[in-house]
Design a protein around this motif. Structure first.
Motif, PDB file in Angstrom:
ATOM      1  N   ARG A 158      40.416  42.452  30.451  1.00 35.88           N
ATOM      2  CA  ARG A 158      41.745  41.960  30.846  1.00 35.88           C
ATOM      3  C   ARG A 158      41.671  40.537  31.401  1.00 35.88           C
ATOM      4  O   ARG A 158      42.700  39.890  31.571  1.00 35.88           O
ATOM      5  N   TYR A 159      40.471  40.051  31.719  1.00 40.51           N
ATOM      6  CA  TYR A 159      40.307  38.698  32.232  1.00 40.51           C
ATOM      7  C   TYR A 159      39.990  37.733  31.097  1.00 40.51           C
ATOM      8  O   TYR A 159      39.230  38.051  30.187  1.00 40.51           O
ATOM      9  N   THR A 160      40.556  36.526  31.186  1.00 40.44           N
ATOM     10  CA  THR A 160      40.217  35.491  30.212  1.00 40.44           C
ATOM     11  C   THR A 160      38.821  34.973  30.524  1.00 40.44           C
ATOM     12  O   THR A 160      38.264  35.257  31.600  1.00 40.44           O
ATOM     13  N   ALA A 161      38.270  34.167  29.637  1.00 37.77           N
ATOM     14  CA  ALA A 161      36.930  33.610  29.860  1.00 37.77           C
ATOM     15  C   ALA A 161      36.900  32.753  31.130  1.00 37.77           C
ATOM     16  O   ALA A 161      35.945  32.801  31.910  1.00 37.77           O
ATOM     17  N   ASP A 162      37.968  31.974  31.345  1.00 36.81           N
ATOM     18  CA  ASP A 162      38.024  31.128  32.543  1.00 36.81           C
ATOM     19  C   ASP A 162      38.142  31.975  33.813  1.00 36.81           C
ATOM     20  O   ASP A 162      37.512  31.676  34.833  1.00 36.81           O
ATOM     21  N   GLN A 163      38.948  33.030  33.751  1.00 31.70           N
ATOM     22  CA  GLN A 163      39.077  33.917  34.912  1.00 31.70           C
ATOM     23  C   GLN A 163      37.746  34.598  35.211  1.00 31.70           C
ATOM     24  O   GLN A 163      37.343  34.720  36.366  1.00 31.70           O
ATOM     25  N   TRP A 164      37.072  35.032  34.166  1.00 24.09           N
ATOM     26  CA  TRP A 164      35.776  35.697  34.322  1.00 24.09           C
ATOM     27  C   TRP A 164      34.769  34.760  34.985  1.00 24.09           C
ATOM     28  O   TRP A 164      34.030  35.146  35.881  1.00 24.09           O
ATOM     29  N   ALA A 165      34.781  33.498  34.552  1.00 26.95           N
ATOM     30  CA  ALA A 165      33.884  32.501  35.157  1.00 26.95           C
ATOM     31  C   ALA A 165      34.250  32.277  36.626  1.00 26.95           C
ATOM     32  O   ALA A 165      33.369  32.176  37.486  1.00 26.95           O
ATOM     33  N   ALA A 166      35.553  32.229  36.932  1.00 28.64           N
ATOM     34  CA  ALA A 166      35.996  32.033  38.314  1.00 28.64           C
ATOM     35  C   ALA A 166      35.568  33.187  39.211  1.00 28.64           C
ATOM     36  O   ALA A 166      35.289  32.997  40.394  1.00 28.64           O
ATOM     37  N   ILE A 167      35.504  34.378  38.662  1.00 27.49           N
ATOM     38  CA  ILE A 167      35.087  35.550  39.427  1.00 27.49           C
ATOM     39  C   ILE A 167      33.592  35.500  39.733  1.00 27.49           C
ATOM     40  O   ILE A 167      33.162  35.829  40.841  1.00 27.49           O
ATOM     41  N   HIS A 168      32.797  35.049  38.773  1.00 30.25           N
ATOM     42  CA  HIS A 168      31.344  35.206  38.886  1.00 30.25           C
ATOM     43  C   HIS A 168      30.537  33.939  39.163  1.00 30.25           C
ATOM     44  O   HIS A 168      29.371  34.059  39.562  1.00 30.25           O
ATOM     45  N   LEU A 169      31.084  32.753  38.937  1.00 29.72           N
ATOM     46  CA  LEU A 169      30.295  31.541  39.168  1.00 29.72           C
ATOM     47  C   LEU A 169      29.910  31.403  40.634  1.00 29.72           C
ATOM     48  O   LEU A 169      30.706  31.655  41.520  1.00 29.72           O
ATOM     49  N   GLU A 170      28.681  30.972  40.879  1.00 32.08           N
ATOM     50  CA  GLU A 170      28.180  30.798  42.243  1.00 32.08           C
ATOM     51  C   GLU A 170      27.423  29.480  42.344  1.00 32.08           C
ATOM     52  O   GLU A 170      26.972  28.932  41.348  1.00 32.08           O
ATOM     53  N   GLY A 171      27.266  28.990  43.562  1.00 27.78           N
ATOM     54  CA  GLY A 171      26.393  27.856  43.807  1.00 27.78           C
ATOM     55  C   GLY A 171      27.008  26.497  43.589  1.00 27.78           C
ATOM     56  O   GLY A 171      26.350  25.478  43.742  1.00 27.78           O
ATOM     57  N   VAL A 228      40.102  26.482  41.181  1.00 29.75           N
ATOM     58  CA  VAL A 228      40.872  27.310  40.256  1.00 29.75           C
ATOM     59  C   VAL A 228      42.324  26.874  40.371  1.00 29.75           C
ATOM     60  O   VAL A 228      42.927  26.982  41.429  1.00 29.75           O
ATOM     61  N   SER A 229      42.854  26.345  39.297  1.00 31.84           N
ATOM     62  CA  SER A 229      44.233  25.877  39.276  1.00 31.84           C
ATOM     63  C   SER A 229      44.978  26.658  38.208  1.00 31.84           C
ATOM     64  O   SER A 229      44.570  26.674  37.046  1.00 31.84           O
ATOM     65  N   ALA A 230      46.046  27.330  38.616  1.00 36.97           N
ATOM     66  CA  ALA A 230      46.804  28.144  37.671  1.00 36.97           C
ATOM     67  C   ALA A 230      48.236  28.298  38.158  1.00 36.97           C
ATOM     68  O   ALA A 230      48.506  28.204  39.353  1.00 36.97           O
ATOM     69  N   SER A 231      49.132  28.525  37.226  1.00 33.63           N
ATOM     70  CA  SER A 231      50.548  28.646  37.573  1.00 33.63           C
ATOM     71  C   SER A 231      50.842  29.998  38.220  1.00 33.63           C
ATOM     72  O   SER A 231      50.020  30.911  38.190  1.00 33.63           O
ATOM     73  N   ALA A 232      52.042  30.105  38.750  1.00 33.04           N
ATOM     74  CA  ALA A 232      52.474  31.352  39.391  1.00 33.04           C
ATOM     75  C   ALA A 232      52.472  32.490  38.379  1.00 33.04           C
ATOM     76  O   ALA A 232      52.838  32.310  37.228  1.00 33.04           O
ATOM     77  N   GLY A 233      52.004  33.661  38.826  1.00 35.95           N
ATOM     78  CA  GLY A 233      52.010  34.843  37.975  1.00 35.95           C
ATOM     79  C   GLY A 233      50.892  34.899  36.957  1.00 35.95           C
ATOM     80  O   GLY A 233      50.895  35.742  36.062  1.00 35.95           O
ATOM     81  N   SER A 234      49.898  34.014  37.100  1.00 34.10           N
ATOM     82  CA  SER A 234      48.817  33.971  36.104  1.00 34.10           C
ATOM     83  C   SER A 234      47.603  34.808  36.497  1.00 34.10           C
ATOM     84  O   SER A 234      46.628  34.863  35.765  1.00 34.10           O
ATOM     85  N   GLY A 235      47.660  35.437  37.667  1.00 29.62           N
ATOM     86  CA  GLY A 235      46.571  36.329  38.064  1.00 29.62           C
ATOM     87  C   GLY A 235      45.588  35.745  39.054  1.00 29.62           C
ATOM     88  O   GLY A 235      44.463  36.241  39.177  1.00 29.62           O
ATOM     89  N   LYS A 236      45.988  34.715  39.807  1.00 28.80           N
ATOM     90  CA  LYS A 236      45.065  34.102  40.780  1.00 28.80           C
ATOM     91  C   LYS A 236      44.633  35.104  41.848  1.00 28.80           C
ATOM     92  O   LYS A 236      43.461  35.167  42.193  1.00 28.80           O
ATOM     93  N   THR A 237      45.588  35.890  42.356  1.00 29.71           N
ATOM     94  CA  THR A 237      45.256  36.853  43.407  1.00 29.71           C
ATOM     95  C   THR A 237      44.264  37.888  42.903  1.00 29.71           C
ATOM     96  O   THR A 237      43.286  38.210  43.576  1.00 29.71           O
ATOM     97  N   SER A 238      44.483  38.373  41.701  1.00 29.64           N
ATOM     98  CA  SER A 238      43.585  39.364  41.108  1.00 29.64           C
ATOM     99  C   SER A 238      42.182  38.792  40.936  1.00 29.64           C
ATOM    100  O   SER A 238      41.178  39.442  41.240  1.00 29.64           O
TER     101      SER A 238
END
Length: 199
Positions: A19-32, A37-47
């Protein structure tokens, strides 16, 4: 559970988490690295942010070690609720007793976790460290528009006096071009307009 393994690679997406896009997946897991993360309202930032926090918890961090700021109290409250539900699911699915205990501790720490609006966090810093930062811990927010404008005018008058006293060349140049009949009304209006537009 304090493994805190540094993640150097991003785990592969599976059907379960597609359910996550590639960019969302990277935002969840990237470290270091610094991560914006810049995204419009309702695009899933909170999730995405909730999942990022959960990844840190899985790696041994505590929710009380993180600072998470939101724009509204409602968003902060919603984030805590989502984290509690997700942590409960993690507890139910976890077979390792140490990990289960760690997740249970995080639920207990959620009410005190730094998940709030930026102004609520700043208020907490001022009240806790006022003696180090030379600010009065007893303050109130200016919510009345008239009072706000009066405060703004007082700050601008004090700043103007400082600029004149030091002979600031930028202010003197502006005064030469915009002042009329030794009055600063036009300069004041220009500064007020610029301030309001910048907001």
């Amino acid at each position: 559970m304090k493994n805190r393994q540094k993640q150097t690679t991003i785990p592969l997406q599976t059907e379960a988490n597609a359910r996550y896009t590639a960019d969302q997946w990277a935002a969840i897991h990237l470290e270091g690295d610094n991560l914006l993360v810049s995204a419009s309202a309702g695009s899933g930032k909170t999730s995405v942010l909730v999942q990022r926090i959960l990844q840190k918890v899985r790696r041994g961090y505590g929710v009380d070690e993180l600072l998470v700021v939101t724009f509204t109290e409602k968003a902060a409250s919603e984030m805590k609720e989502r984290l509690e539900v997700a942590l409960q699911e993690m507890i139910n699915e976890e077979s390792d007793p140490d990990s289960r205990q760690h997740y249970l501790q995080q639920i207990a720490k959620l009410p005190q976790a730094n998940i709030s609006t930026i102004d609520a966090f700043c208020k907490q810093v001022i009240q806790r460290y006022y003696f180090l930062i030379d600010l009065d811990p007893v303050y109130r927010l200016i919510t009345d528009e008239t009072e706000n404008m009066m405060h703004f005018e007082n700050v601008w008058e004090a700043l103007k006096e400082d600029l004149l006293a030091e002979g600031n060349p930028d202010y003197l140049r502006m005064s030469k071009h915009f002042a009329s009949d030794r009055k600063d009304d036009k300069i004041d209006q220009l500064i007020f307009d610029l301030y309001n537009k910048s907001r």
